[in-house]
Design a protein around this motif. Sequence first.
Motif, PDB file in Angstrom:
ATOM      1  N   MET A  58       0.846  -1.199   0.000  1.00 61.04           N
ATOM      2  CA  MET A  58       0.000   0.000   0.000  1.00 61.04           C
ATOM      3  C   MET A  58       0.884   1.253   0.000  1.00 61.04           C
ATOM      4  O   MET A  58       1.832   1.376   0.786  1.00 61.04           O
ATOM      5  N   ASN A  59       0.598   2.190  -0.916  1.00 62.22           N
ATOM      6  CA  ASN A  59       1.397   3.397  -1.032  1.00 62.22           C
ATOM      7  C   ASN A  59       1.272   4.248   0.224  1.00 62.22           C
ATOM      8  O   ASN A  59       0.198   4.349   0.811  1.00 62.22           O
ATOM      9  N   LEU A  60       2.385   4.856   0.611  1.00 61.19           N
ATOM     10  CA  LEU A  60       2.399   5.740   1.769  1.00 61.19           C
ATOM     11  C   LEU A  60       1.811   7.092   1.386  1.00 61.19           C
ATOM     12  O   LEU A  60       2.258   7.725   0.428  1.00 61.19           O
ATOM     13  N   SER A  61       0.813   7.509   2.118  1.00 57.51           N
ATOM     14  CA  SER A  61       0.176   8.797   1.849  1.00 57.51           C
ATOM     15  C   SER A  61      -0.124   9.483   3.168  1.00 57.51           C
ATOM     16  O   SER A  61      -0.703   8.878   4.078  1.00 57.51           O
ATOM     17  N   TYR A  62       0.289  10.747   3.269  1.00 57.44           N
ATOM     18  CA  TYR A  62       0.007  11.505   4.486  1.00 57.44           C
ATOM     19  C   TYR A  62      -0.453  12.913   4.136  1.00 57.44           C
ATOM     20  O   TYR A  62       0.193  13.627   3.356  1.00 57.44           O
ATOM     21  N   SER A  63      -1.584  13.318   4.702  1.00 60.22           N
ATOM     22  CA  SER A  63      -2.043  14.697   4.659  1.00 60.22           C
ATOM     23  C   SER A  63      -2.595  15.051   6.029  1.00 60.22           C
ATOM     24  O   SER A  63      -3.359  14.270   6.614  1.00 60.22           O
ATOM     25  N   PRO A  64      -2.236  16.202   6.559  1.00 54.93           N
ATOM     26  CA  PRO A  64      -2.782  16.597   7.867  1.00 54.93           C
ATOM     27  C   PRO A  64      -4.281  16.859   7.815  1.00 54.93           C
ATOM     28  O   PRO A  64      -4.923  16.973   8.860  1.00 54.93           O
ATOM     29  N   PHE A  65      -4.842  16.942   6.599  1.00 59.43           N
ATOM     30  CA  PHE A  65      -6.273  17.201   6.445  1.00 59.43           C
ATOM     31  C   PHE A  65      -7.090  15.927   6.242  1.00 59.43           C
ATOM     32  O   PHE A  65      -8.316  15.998   6.135  1.00 59.43           O
ATOM     33  N   ASP A  66      -6.450  14.774   6.205  1.00 63.26           N
ATOM     34  CA  ASP A  66      -7.128  13.497   5.995  1.00 63.26           C
ATOM     35  C   ASP A  66      -7.837  13.082   7.290  1.00 63.26           C
ATOM     36  O   ASP A  66      -7.187  12.787   8.296  1.00 63.26           O
ATOM     37  N   LEU A  67      -9.169  13.031   7.254  1.00 63.30           N
ATOM     38  CA  LEU A  67      -9.926  12.748   8.478  1.00 63.30           C
ATOM     39  C   LEU A  67      -9.676  11.329   8.990  1.00 63.30           C
ATOM     40  O   LEU A  67      -9.700  11.092  10.205  1.00 63.30           O
ATOM     41  N   ASP A  68      -9.452  10.365   8.084  1.00 61.11           N
ATOM     42  CA  ASP A  68      -9.161   8.999   8.526  1.00 61.11           C
ATOM     43  C   ASP A  68      -7.836   8.954   9.278  1.00 61.11           C
ATOM     44  O   ASP A  68      -7.707   8.253  10.292  1.00 61.11           O
ATOM     45  N   ILE A  69      -6.855   9.689   8.786  1.00 60.29           N
ATOM     46  CA  ILE A  69      -5.563   9.757   9.481  1.00 60.29           C
ATOM     47  C   ILE A  69      -5.729  10.460  10.825  1.00 60.29           C
ATOM     48  O   ILE A  69      -5.157  10.037  11.839  1.00 60.29           O
ATOM     49  N   GLN A  70      -6.530  11.514  10.870  1.00 58.40           N
ATOM     50  CA  GLN A  70      -6.731  12.232  12.128  1.00 58.40           C
ATOM     51  C   GLN A  70      -7.365  11.340  13.191  1.00 58.40           C
ATOM     52  O   GLN A  70      -7.098  11.510  14.386  1.00 58.40           O
ATOM     53  N   ASP A  71      -8.199  10.370  12.764  1.00 59.82           N
ATOM     54  CA  ASP A  71      -8.787   9.432  13.723  1.00 59.82           C
ATOM     55  C   ASP A  71      -7.709   8.651  14.466  1.00 59.82           C
ATOM     56  O   ASP A  71      -7.819   8.405  15.667  1.00 59.82           O
ATOM     57  N   ASP A  72      -6.655   8.244  13.753  1.00 58.49           N
ATOM     58  CA  ASP A  72      -5.528   7.535  14.369  1.00 58.49           C
ATOM     59  C   ASP A  72      -4.291   7.732  13.492  1.00 58.49           C
ATOM     60  O   ASP A  72      -4.029   6.943  12.581  1.00 58.49           O
ATOM     61  N   PRO A  73      -3.522   8.782  13.744  1.00 57.06           N
ATOM     62  CA  PRO A  73      -2.377   9.077  12.886  1.00 57.06           C
ATOM     63  C   PRO A  73      -1.143   8.214  13.151  1.00 57.06           C
ATOM     64  O   PRO A  73      -0.231   8.180  12.326  1.00 57.06           O
ATOM     65  N   TYR A  74      -1.131   7.510  14.275  1.00 57.22           N
ATOM     66  CA  TYR A  74       0.116   6.894  14.717  1.00 57.22           C
ATOM     67  C   TYR A  74       0.653   5.786  13.804  1.00 57.22           C
ATOM     68  O   TYR A  74       1.868   5.695  13.602  1.00 57.22           O
ATOM     69  N   PRO A  75      -0.191   4.918  13.211  1.00 56.55           N
ATOM     70  CA  PRO A  75       0.353   3.943  12.246  1.00 56.55           C
ATOM     71  C   PRO A  75       0.998   4.616  11.031  1.00 56.55           C
ATOM     72  O   PRO A  75       2.023   4.147  10.527  1.00 56.55           O
ATOM     73  N   VAL A  76       0.428   5.732  10.577  1.00 53.05           N
ATOM     74  CA  VAL A  76       1.019   6.457   9.448  1.00 53.05           C
ATOM     75  C   VAL A  76       2.336   7.110   9.870  1.00 53.05           C
ATOM     76  O   VAL A  76       3.306   7.126   9.102  1.00 53.05           O
ATOM     77  N   TYR A  77       2.376   7.637  11.083  1.00 52.77           N
ATOM     78  CA  TYR A  77       3.624   8.206  11.587  1.00 52.77           C
ATOM     79  C   TYR A  77       4.744   7.161  11.570  1.00 52.77           C
ATOM     80  O   TYR A  77       5.889   7.477  11.224  1.00 52.77           O
ATOM     81  N   THR A  78       4.420   5.937  11.972  1.00 51.98           N
ATOM     82  CA  THR A  78       5.432   4.866  11.985  1.00 51.98           C
ATOM     83  C   THR A  78       6.012   4.668  10.592  1.00 51.98           C
ATOM     84  O   THR A  78       7.237   4.563  10.420  1.00 51.98           O
ATOM     85  N   ARG A  79       5.156   4.631   9.592  1.00 47.83           N
ATOM     86  CA  ARG A  79       5.626   4.442   8.218  1.00 47.83           C
ATOM     87  C   ARG A  79       6.442   5.657   7.741  1.00 47.83           C
ATOM     88  O   ARG A  79       7.459   5.500   7.067  1.00 47.83           O
ATOM     89  N   LEU A  80       6.010   6.845   8.087  1.00 47.83           N
ATOM     90  CA  LEU A  80       6.757   8.040   7.694  1.00 47.83           C
ATOM     91  C   LEU A  80       8.168   8.017   8.266  1.00 47.83           C
ATOM     92  O   LEU A  80       9.145   8.277   7.551  1.00 47.83           O
ATOM     93  N   ARG A  81       8.294   7.700   9.551  1.00 51.76           N
ATOM     94  CA  ARG A  81       9.614   7.689  10.186  1.00 51.76           C
ATOM     95  C   ARG A  81      10.546   6.693   9.513  1.00 51.76           C
ATOM     96  O   ARG A  81      11.740   6.955   9.332  1.00 51.76           O
ATOM     97  N   GLU A  82      10.009   5.518   9.128  1.00 53.79           N
ATOM     98  CA  GLU A  82      10.856   4.460   8.587  1.00 53.79           C
ATOM     99  C   GLU A  82      11.039   4.545   7.070  1.00 53.79           C
ATOM    100  O   GLU A  82      12.124   4.264   6.562  1.00 53.79           O
TER     101      GLU A  82
END
Length: 393
Positions: free
Chosen positions: A1-25
Amino acid sequence: MNLSYSPFDLDIQDDPYPVYTRLREEAPVYRNETDDLWVLSRHADVVAALRDSSRFSSINGLRIEPAFWGPDAEKFFSFVAMDPPKHTRMRGLVSRAFTQRRVQELQPRLRQIAHSHLQPLVEAGTFDLMTDFAARFPTDVISELVGVPEADRDKLRDLGMAIMYREDGSTDLPPEAFAAIGELVGYYTELTIERAGERRDDLLSGLLDAADGDDRLTPEEIVGVLILLVGAGIETTMLLLGNAWHAAWQHPEQRAKAFAGRVEDWVEESLRFDPPTQAIARTTTEEIELHGVTIPAEARILLLTGSANRDPRVFPEPDRFDLDRDTGPSVALGSGRHHCLGANLGRLEARIALQGIVDAIADYEIDAERVRRVYSSNDRGFASLPTRVTAHR
């Protein structure tokens, strides 16, 4: 699954931490073309940027929504949206009024305010932690600190809520929020004029008297600081209280520790684990090379403090809520010259509020079906936390 991050994404805002893990790595320097953003997520990079105001400027503000971002950002954020030497002057003068002594002297009054809000809620047995307490207590604390007359505090609370609360994730301020800001500016301008003629033992009088030789804050600068306190002094504490309440409810073993005398550790681990401020914006002043990526000058940078606080390079098992851990490296309240000036007050408010509840109840439950979040590009917290408390037997 492609990595995608936007601070305006409501699904990410519900739980951003799994996306943060992918961003860091996978992408410690992440480029979001759609939002025109560069994103830093590792603790070391976030701290370095926060401490380097010469290359990571605050001049356009710390929020990227169109209403807040740009050269007029200091209208919303006062000295927080300034660089040296302008920032140095303003923060220095404000610091002369916003002293640790002034904060500590508020303690007895803060306990009275907390008790007055909590007693009827605890007696009722059910309440919404956010709307019935977390939104009200810090608003009254800031009013007490500033010197707002008690008769005006309900009005100030309503205006503050009109500016702060967002449940739909919208990126623009609605007309009623702009109207509320205008009313607050008008109110604080009148209060400043009144206090200029008659000093009292409050922060507003302290700001009027703050001086470095002949240099003093102008009335417009003072009003700007008071507007800043609505977001920095009220919203952050409000969201922190909700996040701490929710985290302890989800982790019964840690809740037991908190209720057994570890309220200070509860506050500090909540700030690390689920901080109310998740991201801080900056603007690059020159081209920067980082992790093999070239970030251009004049780029919008988002520093993910929420991700930095979950970096396993700094915090072992970072996704575990643990009152026994060392939270010293947390960047929940910033770092460097822009480290939160009101950090001591915010921590004191949270400790007094949570201790007041712990002293009054044996345990609590949150109605998970009715929990609602606040959606925001940089804030994280709750709009509603329906709670049922168990009184001491």
